[in-house]
Enzyme design. Structure first.
Site, mmCIF file in Angstrom:
data_model
loop_
_atom_site.group_PDB
_atom_site.id
_atom_site.type_symbol
_atom_site.label_atom_id
_atom_site.label_comp_id
_atom_site.label_asym_id
_atom_site.label_seq_id
_atom_site.Cartn_x
_atom_site.Cartn_y
_atom_site.Cartn_z
ATOM 1 N N LYS A 196 0.864 -1.183 0.000
ATOM 2 C CA LYS A 196 0.000 0.000 0.000
ATOM 3 C C LYS A 196 0.902 1.235 0.000
ATOM 4 O O LYS A 196 1.389 1.681 1.037
ATOM 5 C CB LYS A 196 -0.903 -0.006 1.245
ATOM 6 C CG LYS A 196 -1.644 1.306 1.495
ATOM 7 C CD LYS A 196 -2.604 1.651 0.377
ATOM 8 C CE LYS A 196 -3.284 2.993 0.655
ATOM 9 N NZ LYS A 196 -2.355 4.147 0.411
ATOM 10 N N GLU A 405 9.075 17.297 13.998
ATOM 11 C CA GLU A 405 9.549 16.896 12.676
ATOM 12 C C GLU A 405 8.862 17.736 11.603
ATOM 13 O O GLU A 405 7.659 17.612 11.371
ATOM 14 C CB GLU A 405 9.289 15.415 12.434
ATOM 15 C CG GLU A 405 9.931 14.909 11.160
ATOM 16 C CD GLU A 405 9.789 13.414 10.968
ATOM 17 O OE1 GLU A 405 10.709 12.803 10.407
ATOM 18 O OE2 GLU A 405 8.746 12.859 11.366
#
Length: 503
Positions: A196, A405
């Protein structure tokens, strides 16, 4: 394999990328509900093509196909030497189709053409060849046993067997590399596979699936679900026919998968986020150290989980490092990713583009930090999702731009005084994916590397990878290892067999 990174493919406007379909049970097919979604080139913000948008029903069909293929044994019980031939054929076909794979990486996520051709495509071919070599070496052992209460001679031996069905959920920033780091060891061990990819970057995964079929991977042993999103991921994680999930993604996504997988007790490999410190000591070769720091954060536009996204600089050389780094940013060229002269391509998609710009605004608003270069979006020929390489000086480690992040070309530069200070600052983050140390003092480099909480530490370099070297994180950066023989700990399980030697 073509390795001339100066040659360019057909132009984006003249090269047609056909619509993509799902691969389930060896058959190319539309999504069960007929849904499709567009892929957008971030350099032009124009639609490249459409792909099938998978849903939970497609995930269930892929799980059934992979489960049947594993149980039938066409791949799982194939002799290792035969699996090796198929995986080596995959590597050959990757090299034959290098330009097609590279083109799709560029138009899907804005990767530089020269990097796709000289790094990404050769690296994935190398990974398949490396793991093909392990197919005949996954050995067990005969144990020396003396069980308590035994009335006669016995022996015990172990065998390594594949887990079963593996589902991989992969991100947008390295669509090929971060997929093959899961596919190659999983298939080498005899597992069947469901991929996926990110809905933003499915195109190279379609070509890779075509290569799998052309190389002779049995029907159902490799399946592809493009499009969709979290709903498809949850369906895979919750399906009891799937034995393992391998994720590269954010820490938040990893935590969600861990929770959702508890009911079916899935095996998991989690390669998650990072906020990696790059430490420059005053005794470093500053020209080399600054070049390394630039490459550590700005390669691939900063869309790298192990980017050196916090630069820690000893105070004696702090101003000189900032000055040198600012000059490098000013000389870097942002441009068309197909242009060999470009150093920066576009951010991979509008969602990430807007997120990075928000973090730049956060950095501007935080007390203390000063924006010394970059900070703006720009276009190339009036188009594209480009952001200048951005540096904040006088940052502190508790700022949001130093703790969260960003996943883009934004670098806070933080001063420190002593070696102990550098280690403390380096470890003062929830993450532990990577780190770097720049110094001429080898003893210091090794001493600091030993103390840093990171799965990978680079000394006087950055961004070196090899299929033989394990990769993974500490703390909130996840667990499990990819690459190296250590990867097979995550794709095999041990069976112990006891035998009585009495006649």
């Amino acid at each position: 394999m073509t390795s001339n990174t100066e040659s360019l493919p057909l132009t984006v406007d003249s090269r047609v990328v056909p619509a993509g379909r799902l691969l389930i049970g060896g058959q190319w097919r539309d999504a069960a509900d007929g849904a499709t979604e567009a892929t957008v080139n971030p350099a032009t913000e124009q639609v490249t093509t459409t792909v099938a948008k998978s849903g939970p029903e497609d995930a269930a069909l892929a799980a059934a196909a992979a489960r049947q293929a594993f149980d039938d044994g066409g791949w799982s019980r194939m002799p290792g030497s035969q699996r090796a031939k198929v995986l080596n054929k995959v590597a050959d076909l990757i090299e034959e189709r290098a330009e097609d794979l590279a083109f799709r990486e560029v138009v899907d996520m804005g990767k530089l053409w020269r990097d796709a051709m000289s790094i990404d495509v050769p690296h994935i071919a190398n990974m398949f060849r490396y793991f093909a070599g392990w197919t005949t070496k996954l050995e067990g052992a005969v144990k020396t046993v003396e069980p308590v209460g035994s009335t006669g001679d016995v022996m015990a031996f172990t065998r390594r067997q594949p887990l079963g069905v593996v589902a991989a959920i992969t991100p947008f920033n390295f669509p090929l590399i971060l997929t093959v780091s899961k596919i190659a060891p999983a298939l080498a061990a005899g597992n069947t596979f469901i991929h996926k990819p990110s809905a933003d970057t499915p195109l190279s995964s379609i070509t890779l699936a075509e290569i799998m079929m052309d190389a002779g991977v049995p029907e159902g042993a490799y399946n592809l679900l493009t499009g969709g999103g979290a709903e498809v991921g949850r369906a895979l994680v919750g399906d009891p026919r799937i034995d393992k999930v391998a994720l590269t993604g954010s820490t938040a996504t990893g935590k969600s998968i861990i929770r959702d997988s508890a009911e079916t007790l899935k095996h998991l490999t989690m390669e998650l986020g990072g906020k990696s410190p790059d430490i420059i000591f005053a005794d470093a070769d500053l020209e080399r150290a600054v070049t390394t720091a630039f490459y550590a954060i700005f390669w691939n536009k900063g869309e790298v989980c192990v980017a050196g996204s916090r630069l820690l600089v000893q105070r004696e050389v702090y101003d000189e490092v900032v000055e040198r780094l600012t000059a490098m940013c000013a000389n870097a060229r942002t441009g068309d990713p197909f242009d060999p002269a470009s150093d920066f391509g576009p951010i991979a998609n509008r969602r990430e583009f807007e997120k990075v710009l928000r973090y730049i605004d956060i950095g501007r608003d935080e007390d203390g930090a000063s924006l010394v270069t970059g900070g703006k979006s720009l276009t190339v020929d009036g188009r594209g999702l480009y952001i200048e390489p951005t540096v904040f000086a006088n940052a502190s480690n508790d700022m949001r731009i130093a703790q969260e992040e960003i996943f883009g070309p934004v670098l806070p530069v933080i001063p420190f005084d002593t070696e102990d200070d550098a280690v403390a600052l380096g470890n003062a983050t929830p993450y532990g994916l990577a780190a770097g140390v720049q110094t001429r003092d080898l003893a210091k480099a090794l001493r600091v590397a030993e103390r840093l909480d990171a799965g990978t530490v680079w000394l006087n370099t950055w961004h070196l990878y090899d299929p033989s070297a394990p990769f993974g994180g500490f703390k909130a950066s996840g667990y499990g290892r990819e690459n190296g023989p250590e990867a097979f700990e995550n794709y095999t399980q041990y069976k112990t067999t006891w035998l009585s030697l009495q006649s």
